[in-house]
Scaffold this motif. Structure first.
Motif, short mmCIF file in Angstrom:
data_model
loop_
_atom_site.label_atom_id
_atom_site.label_comp_id
_atom_site.label_asym_id
_atom_site.label_seq_id
_atom_site.Cartn_x
_atom_site.Cartn_y
_atom_site.Cartn_z
N GLY A 164 1.12 -0.97 0.01
CA GLY A 164 0.07 0.00 0.39
C GLY A 164 1.35 1.03 -0.03
O GLY A 164 0.57 2.50 -0.48
N ALA A 165 1.83 1.22 0.77
CA ALA A 165 2.54 2.55 1.06
C ALA A 165 3.84 2.81 -0.81
O ALA A 165 2.96 3.50 -1.02
CB ALA A 165 4.06 2.15 2.04
N VAL A 166 4.20 1.78 -1.23
CA VAL A 166 4.43 1.27 -2.50
C VAL A 166 3.10 2.29 -3.65
O VAL A 166 4.06 3.26 -4.18
CB VAL A 166 4.75 0.50 -3.24
N GLU A 167 2.20 1.92 -3.49
CA GLU A 167 1.10 2.16 -4.33
C GLU A 167 0.97 3.62 -3.92
O GLU A 167 0.61 4.49 -5.22
CB GLU A 167 -0.05 1.24 -4.17
N HIS A 180 0.43 8.98 -5.46
CA HIS A 180 1.21 10.79 -5.39
C HIS A 180 1.85 11.48 -6.81
O HIS A 180 1.45 12.81 -6.80
CB HIS A 180 1.47 10.53 -4.15
N TYR A 181 3.26 10.72 -6.76
CA TYR A 181 3.81 11.70 -7.75
C TYR A 181 3.21 11.42 -8.74
O TYR A 181 4.34 11.85 -10.27
CB TYR A 181 5.39 11.47 -7.72
N SER A 182 2.83 10.91 -9.42
CA SER A 182 2.69 10.62 -11.01
C SER A 182 0.76 11.50 -11.62
O SER A 182 0.23 11.28 -12.20
CB SER A 182 2.09 9.27 -11.39
N TYR A 234 -0.37 -0.10 -9.33
CA TYR A 234 -1.34 -0.82 -9.76
C TYR A 234 -2.70 -1.05 -9.89
O TYR A 234 -3.23 -1.60 -10.09
CB TYR A 234 -0.88 -1.71 -8.17
N THR A 235 -2.89 0.05 -8.74
CA THR A 235 -4.60 0.63 -8.70
C THR A 235 -5.19 1.15 -10.43
O THR A 235 -6.65 0.87 -10.51
CB THR A 235 -5.31 1.05 -7.83
N VAL A 236 -4.13 1.60 -10.38
CA VAL A 236 -4.74 2.23 -12.09
C VAL A 236 -4.32 0.26 -13.11
O VAL A 236 -5.11 1.31 -13.52
CB VAL A 236 -3.33 3.29 -12.53
N TRP A 267 -6.66 -4.61 -2.40
CA TRP A 267 -7.01 -3.73 -3.61
C TRP A 267 -8.64 -3.10 -2.77
O TRP A 267 -9.50 -3.22 -4.11
CB TRP A 267 -6.49 -4.10 -4.51
N GLU A 268 -9.40 -4.27 -2.66
CA GLU A 268 -10.36 -4.33 -2.66
C GLU A 268 -11.33 -3.84 -1.54
O GLU A 268 -12.08 -3.88 -0.96
CB GLU A 268 -10.79 -5.95 -2.90
#
Length: 219
Positions: free
Chosen positions: A117-120, A125-127, A133-135, A210-211
């Motif tokens: 979750g932190a990575v996502e 945030h920066y994009s 991954y959720t995109v 992601w759910e």
């Protein structure tokens, strides 16, 4: 951790990697923090984030150090951040994955939720919500899970200059992927290997995290 092979010697195509093979070639040992920071801040000046860094701690990130990823994304160095993300997923998967240098697709759905979750959140945030991954999960859903349509939509497909036929972009030698917000289609990054199958990609996109809304964080 084993030394990562040079991309010029890696004679594989990103989108045709084995379902049991790596998210990345074995990553190199971590450099000292000062060197990592200097390399991260050497990214494109026009993409540099001028605001404060998000307060994401090692505890928030499930025990992984988010600093290199933060600095690379903040500097707009999405290519370095993409590699760092694959390195982090190996680290998150645990000692066995770290020893072998890659993540099995069967491990992907059990990756630590806090770390993933932190990575996502950092990618989103920066994009400005363009990468993550959720995109990709949303694109996958809209394309009914059809891999070729998914690849077309997020720009993982190109036209071969010789044959004129559609093919998957190559990751070895000089990468054919896009690493700027201006060029890359929505969902283009992070890159996930899928030689001879899509199990690894599917497993990441089907992670139970992601759910829920538990992973979402306002940085």
């Amino acid at each position: 951790m084993a030394m990562r092979r040079s991309r010029r010697t890696e004679a594989v195509c990103l989108l045709w990697l084995s379902p049991t093979l790596a998210l990345t070639p074995a990553a190199p040992a971590r450099r000292p923090h000062a060197a990592r920071l200097a390399a991260a801040l050497a990214g494109p000046p026009q993409a540099m984030e001028t605001g404060p860094r998000p307060a994401v701690t090692i505890e928030d990130a499930g025990g992984i150090d988010p600093t290199p990823l933060i600095d690379q994304l903040r500097a707009g160095d999405f290519e370095a951040a993409d590699q760092t993300t694959r390195d982090l997923l190996i680290e998150i998967a645990g000692a066995d994955a770290t020893k072998r240098g890659y993540v099995y697709w069967t491990e992907a759905r059990t990756l630590d939720a806090a770390a993933l979750g932190a990575v996502e959140n950092l990618w989103l945030h920066y994009s400005d919500g363009k990468f993550g991954y959720t995109v990709q999960k949303d694109v996958w859903r809209r394309q009914k899970g059809v891999f070729d349509r998914f690849c077309d939509k997020i720009g993982w497909t190109t036209k071969d200059e010789v044959t004129g036929q559609a093919r998957k972009r190559r990751w070895f030698g000089q990468s054919e992927f896009f690493y700027t917000l201006q060029e890359a289609p929505k969902g283009h990054l992070p890159l996930t290997s899928a030689l001879r199958g899509t199990q690894l990609l599917k497993a990441l996109l089907q992670h139970p995290l992601w759910e829920t809304d538990d992973w979402k964080r306002d940085l």
